[in-house]
Design a protein around this motif. Structure first.
Motif, PDB file in Angstrom:
ATOM      1  N   TYR A   1       0.808  -1.205   0.000  1.00  0.00           N
ATOM      2  CA  TYR A   1       0.000   0.000   0.000  1.00  0.00           C
ATOM      3  C   TYR A   1       0.848   1.264   0.000  1.00  0.00           C
ATOM      4  O   TYR A   1       1.776   1.406   0.747  1.00  0.00           O
TER       5      TYR A   1
ATOM      6  N   LYS B   1      -9.534   1.744  -5.083  1.00  0.00           N
ATOM      7  CA  LYS B   1      -8.416   1.998  -4.184  1.00  0.00           C
ATOM      8  C   LYS B   1      -7.199   2.215  -5.090  1.00  0.00           C
ATOM      9  O   LYS B   1      -7.219   1.904  -6.272  1.00  0.00           O
TER      10      LYS B   1
ATOM     11  N   ASN C   1     -11.635  -3.145  -5.298  1.00  0.00           N
ATOM     12  CA  ASN C   1     -11.348  -3.590  -3.934  1.00  0.00           C
ATOM     13  C   ASN C   1     -10.845  -5.030  -3.869  1.00  0.00           C
ATOM     14  O   ASN C   1      -9.989  -5.351  -3.051  1.00  0.00           O
TER      15      ASN C   1
END
Length: 189
Positions: free
Chosen positions: A11, A35, A44
């Protein structure tokens, strides 16, 4: 589209300059349900595959051993199965047969978690154990990790499913099911 592998913590809050509205991995429309990581635009399902340690829900699904099909193909199966389960056509025998077929395929995917437990160790199919194992830097399954897939639980993706059912999959009915399968096979959905 890149091949999805189960990973931890890729991330990065960086967002691409232009919103594409399409997942860079599976190609599904994501407007309002996206995202980002490392300048990648993700649905997602694909995002949490790459960042499975960020999945905060009691029902995370299972880790399954499945070398025959890719993670994206598992997601395609799940998305259509979830859509068909939400489409109530009680009198339509063809529709019910298609749902039955997808239930057989889905149950077989769920049973793959037993193979994961047998080949690696008891509990290897548990997402939390898998995350803990990877977070400790263990590498003795790295050569086989490409065959491990995530079979997510539906409950975490209810808002995504509602969006897909209203947009991308709104026309999926038994009468045009073959058309949609051919689009999926060609990577058009």
């Amino acid at each position: 589209m890149g091949n999805l592998l189960l990973q931890l913590n890729k991330y990065d809050l960086t967002q691409p300059e232009k919103k594409q509205g399409v997942c860079d991995h599976c190609g599904i429309d994501t407007v309002g349900h996206e995202k980002y990581y490392n300048d990648k635009h993700c649905c997602n399902l694909c995002f949490y595959t790459q960042n499975i340690d960020l999945l905060f829900t009691p029902n995370k699904g299972k880790i399954i051993l499945c070398y025959e099909i890719s993670q994206q193909e598992i997601f395609d199966i799940q998305r259509i199965y979830w859509k068909l389960k939400d489409t109530v056509v009680s009198d339509d025998i063809e529709h019910n047969e298609i749902i039955d077929t997808f239930e057989i395929v889905y149950k077989e995917l769920e049973r793959r978690s037993l193979q994961t437990d047998k080949l690696f160790s008891k509990g290897a199919s548990d997402v939390d154990y898998f995350i803990e194992y990877l977070s400790k830097g263990n590498t003795n399954i790295d050569k086989n990790i490409g065959y491990l897939r995530w079979l997510p639980d539906r409950s975490f993706f209810e808002s995504d499913i509602a969006y897909w059912n209203k947009t991308i999959f709104k026309d999926i009915l038994p009468s045009n099911f073959e058309t949609h399968l051919s689009k999926i096979n060609k990577g058009e959905v």
